[in-house]
Design an enzyme around this catalytic site. Structure first.
Site, PDB file in Angstrom:
ATOM      1  CE  LYS A  48      -3.213  -1.163  -0.723  1.00 32.20           C
ATOM      2  NZ  LYS A  48      -3.388  -1.896  -2.031  1.00 32.20           N
ATOM      3  CB  SER A  49       4.278   1.959  -0.072  1.00 31.55           C
ATOM      4  OG  SER A  49       4.188   1.781   1.295  1.00 31.55           O
ATOM      5  N   GLY A  50       2.448   2.335  -3.031  1.00 34.32           N
ATOM      6  CA  GLY A  50       2.689   2.787  -4.402  1.00 34.32           C
ATOM      7  C   GLY A  50       3.307   1.697  -5.275  1.00 34.32           C
ATOM      8  CB  THR A  51       3.207  -2.017  -4.956  1.00 29.02           C
ATOM      9  OG1 THR A  51       3.451  -1.916  -3.559  1.00 29.02           O
ATOM     10  CG2 THR A  51       3.940  -3.215  -5.535  1.00 29.02           C
ATOM     11  CD1 TRP A  53       2.599   5.596 -10.781  1.00 29.59           C
ATOM     12  CD2 TRP A  53       2.808   6.565  -8.759  1.00 29.59           C
ATOM     13  NE1 TRP A  53       2.841   6.943 -10.980  1.00 29.59           N
ATOM     14  CE2 TRP A  53       2.967   7.556  -9.775  1.00 29.59           C
ATOM     15  CE3 TRP A  53       2.888   6.955  -7.416  1.00 29.59           C
ATOM     16  CZ2 TRP A  53       3.208   8.900  -9.457  1.00 29.59           C
ATOM     17  CZ3 TRP A  53       3.120   8.285  -7.111  1.00 29.59           C
ATOM     18  CH2 TRP A  53       3.277   9.250  -8.120  1.00 29.59           C
ATOM     19  CG  HIS A 115       4.859  -6.757  -0.729  1.00 33.01           C
ATOM     20  ND1 HIS A 115       4.944  -5.474  -1.213  1.00 33.01           N
ATOM     21  CD2 HIS A 115       3.624  -7.197  -1.067  1.00 33.01           C
ATOM     22  CE1 HIS A 115       3.803  -5.165  -1.821  1.00 33.01           C
ATOM     23  NE2 HIS A 115       2.995  -6.196  -1.756  1.00 33.01           N
ATOM     24  NE  ARG A 137       0.490   6.637   0.436  1.00 30.14           N
ATOM     25  CZ  ARG A 137      -0.714   6.339  -0.018  1.00 30.14           C
ATOM     26  NH1 ARG A 137      -1.106   5.065  -0.087  1.00 30.14           N
ATOM     27  NH2 ARG A 137      -1.540   7.290  -0.394  1.00 30.14           N
ATOM     28  CE1 TYR A 201       1.326   6.630  -4.150  1.00 34.32           C
ATOM     29  CE2 TYR A 201       0.793   8.542  -2.791  1.00 34.32           C
ATOM     30  CZ  TYR A 201       0.452   7.646  -3.791  1.00 34.32           C
ATOM     31  OH  TYR A 201      -0.769   7.760  -4.422  1.00 34.32           O
ATOM     32  NE  ARG A 267      -7.902   4.793  -0.117  1.00 32.87           N
ATOM     33  CZ  ARG A 267      -8.018   5.954   0.513  1.00 32.87           C
ATOM     34  NH1 ARG A 267      -9.208   6.457   0.778  1.00 32.87           N
ATOM     35  NH2 ARG A 267      -6.943   6.622   0.917  1.00 32.87           N
TER      36      ARG A 267
HETATM   37  P1  A3P Z   1      -4.711   5.138  -1.527  1.00 34.79           P
HETATM   38  O1  A3P Z   1      -5.410   3.982  -0.872  1.00 34.79           O
HETATM   39  O2  A3P Z   1      -4.197   6.126  -0.536  1.00 34.79           O
HETATM   40  O3  A3P Z   1      -5.517   5.784  -2.581  1.00 34.79           O
HETATM   41  P2  A3P Z   1      -0.046  -0.401  -3.604  1.00 34.79           P
HETATM   42  O4  A3P Z   1       0.013  -0.261  -5.082  1.00 34.79           O
HETATM   43  O5  A3P Z   1       1.306  -0.519  -2.965  1.00 34.79           O
HETATM   44  O6  A3P Z   1      -1.007  -1.429  -3.169  1.00 34.79           O
HETATM   45  O7  A3P Z   1      -0.570   1.006  -3.060  1.00 34.79           O
HETATM   46  C1  A3P Z   1      -1.890   1.419  -3.282  1.00 34.79           C
HETATM   47  C2  A3P Z   1      -1.980   2.912  -3.126  1.00 34.79           C
HETATM   48  O8  A3P Z   1      -1.369   3.545  -4.271  1.00 34.79           O
HETATM   49  C3  A3P Z   1      -3.411   3.387  -3.083  1.00 34.79           C
HETATM   50  O9  A3P Z   1      -3.400   4.561  -2.276  1.00 34.79           O
HETATM   51  C4  A3P Z   1      -3.670   3.696  -4.555  1.00 34.79           C
HETATM   52  O10 A3P Z   1      -4.764   4.558  -4.773  1.00 34.79           O
HETATM   53  C5  A3P Z   1      -2.357   4.323  -4.970  1.00 34.79           C
HETATM   54  N1  A3P Z   1      -2.082   4.232  -6.410  1.00 34.79           N
HETATM   55  C6  A3P Z   1      -2.377   3.214  -7.250  1.00 34.79           C
HETATM   56  N2  A3P Z   1      -1.986   3.495  -8.503  1.00 34.79           N
HETATM   57  C7  A3P Z   1      -1.448   4.735  -8.473  1.00 34.79           C
HETATM   58  C8  A3P Z   1      -0.878   5.590  -9.481  1.00 34.79           C
HETATM   59  N3  A3P Z   1      -0.809   5.214 -10.751  1.00 34.79           N
HETATM   60  N4  A3P Z   1      -0.421   6.793  -9.078  1.00 34.79           N
HETATM   61  C9  A3P Z   1      -0.503   7.187  -7.792  1.00 34.79           C
HETATM   62  N5  A3P Z   1      -1.030   6.426  -6.807  1.00 34.79           N
HETATM   63  C10 A3P Z   1      -1.498   5.217  -7.136  1.00 34.79           C
END
Ligand code: A3P
Length: 305
Positions: A48-51, A53, A115, A137, A201, A267
């Protein structure tokens, strides 16, 4: 030792870190059998840190010559977790030998996700010349993102956000203690800056153009002046943007692994959403814990845009 997790799964303690039950076998096999190549790129992340992306960005940066015209780009038809698969899921199989020969045939450079914390990575990753791009993040936003992701994926999740925070602070969270996860890669990135690129992030959100170039330089494929003037960097940024990825058909249905709905990986994608979820007591608890765990390390986070 066993603990009830945030996705109503059990967590198991292995080599000082907590692993969700559906990952543990794959983690052990990955550690034992994976053979890194010097050209490999590993996208290592805190959940949940921007994986999602960073996987997209890394894939797009590395493959920009193979897929130069944007209408047939694999990122338009595949989820980034499919293009950059998690090693602990790849190795969640019975027939390791078949898997190893499949992996050895992938076009180079191979790009994988994980991870798994630095100390538990396989020897061959540490000893080869492969590179690791890491992202984490600020813990405030990570906890909110995690808690909502857990609730959506599993409506039976019983943990309140307060309880999730308590567990997180104790380190009892998938691939946690998150402090140790971040500090492991942080220290390695300082000792060995050509091996580990440490990203946050918040930094990517603030200046994505700079970090796309930074990742390309780190991976020894810097953008040429011609690429820069032809808008190659902007194309990558747009292809990997939150809005673009969230709205692709391929990211609206189906799962990552067997459990996690693709659509829930997108999200809000913002810095600072935690203010809508944290009580003053929660802010105090997490601030105090972060001070305890991170002070003196040089690692700190921005928590607002
Ligand atoms: P939020 O829940 O704060 O919106 P991971 O990919 O590590 O599971 O992290 C998920 C988080 O990254 C979620 O944050 C998600 O919305 C955000 N995210 C997913 N794709 C993204 C993108 N292309 N650019 C920026 N943030 C993104």
């Amino acid at each position: 030792p066993k603990e009830k997790d945030w996705i109503a799964q059990h967590l198991y303690l292995f080599q000082d870190f907590w692993y969700p039950s559906n990952f543990i076998e794959g983690v052990i096999n990955f550690q034992k059998h994976f053979q890194a190549k010097d050209s490999d790129v590993i996208v290592a992340t805190v959940p949940k840190s921007g994986t999602t992306w960073l996987k997209a960005l890394t894939f797009a940066i590395l493959n920009r010559q193979r897929f130069s015209s944007s209408h047939n780009h694999p990122l338009l038809t595949s989820n980034s977790h499919e293009l950059v698969p998690p090693l602990e899921l790849i190795f969640h199989v019975d027939n390791i030998q078949d898997k190893l020969s499949d992996l050895s045939n992938i076009t180079e450079p191979r790009v994988f996700g994980t991870h798994v914390p630095f100390p538990s990575l396989p020897k061959s990753i540490k000893e080869s010349n492969c590179k690791i791009v890491y992202i984490c993040r600020n813990p405030f936003d990570t906890i909110v993102s995690l808690w909502i992701f857990a609730n959506k994926n599993n409506p039976l999740n019983e943990l309140t956000i307060e309880e999730t925070l308590e567990k997180y602070c104790k380190g009892i969270v998938g691939f946690g203690p998150t402090w140790e996860h971040m500090l492991g890669y942080w220290k390695e990135s300082i000792a060995n800056p050509n091996k580990v690129l440490f990203l946050k992030y918040e930094e990517l959100k603030e200046d994505i153009n700079f970090y796309v170039k930074r990742v390309a330089e780190f991976l020894d494929c810097p953008f040429t002046e011609e690429e820069e003037s032809n808008g190659v960097i902007e194309n990558i940024i747009n292809l990997c943007s939150f809005e673009k990825m969230k709205n692709l058909e391929v990211n609206k249905s189906g799962t990552v692994g067997r459990k996690y709905e693709k659509k829930y990986f997108f999200r809000k994608g913002e810095v600072g959403d935690w203010v809508n979820y944290f009580s003053p007591a929660m802010i105090e608890k997490l601030s105090k814990t972060m001070e305890e765990k991170l002070s003196g390390s040089g690692l700190s986070f921005k928590t607002s845009p």
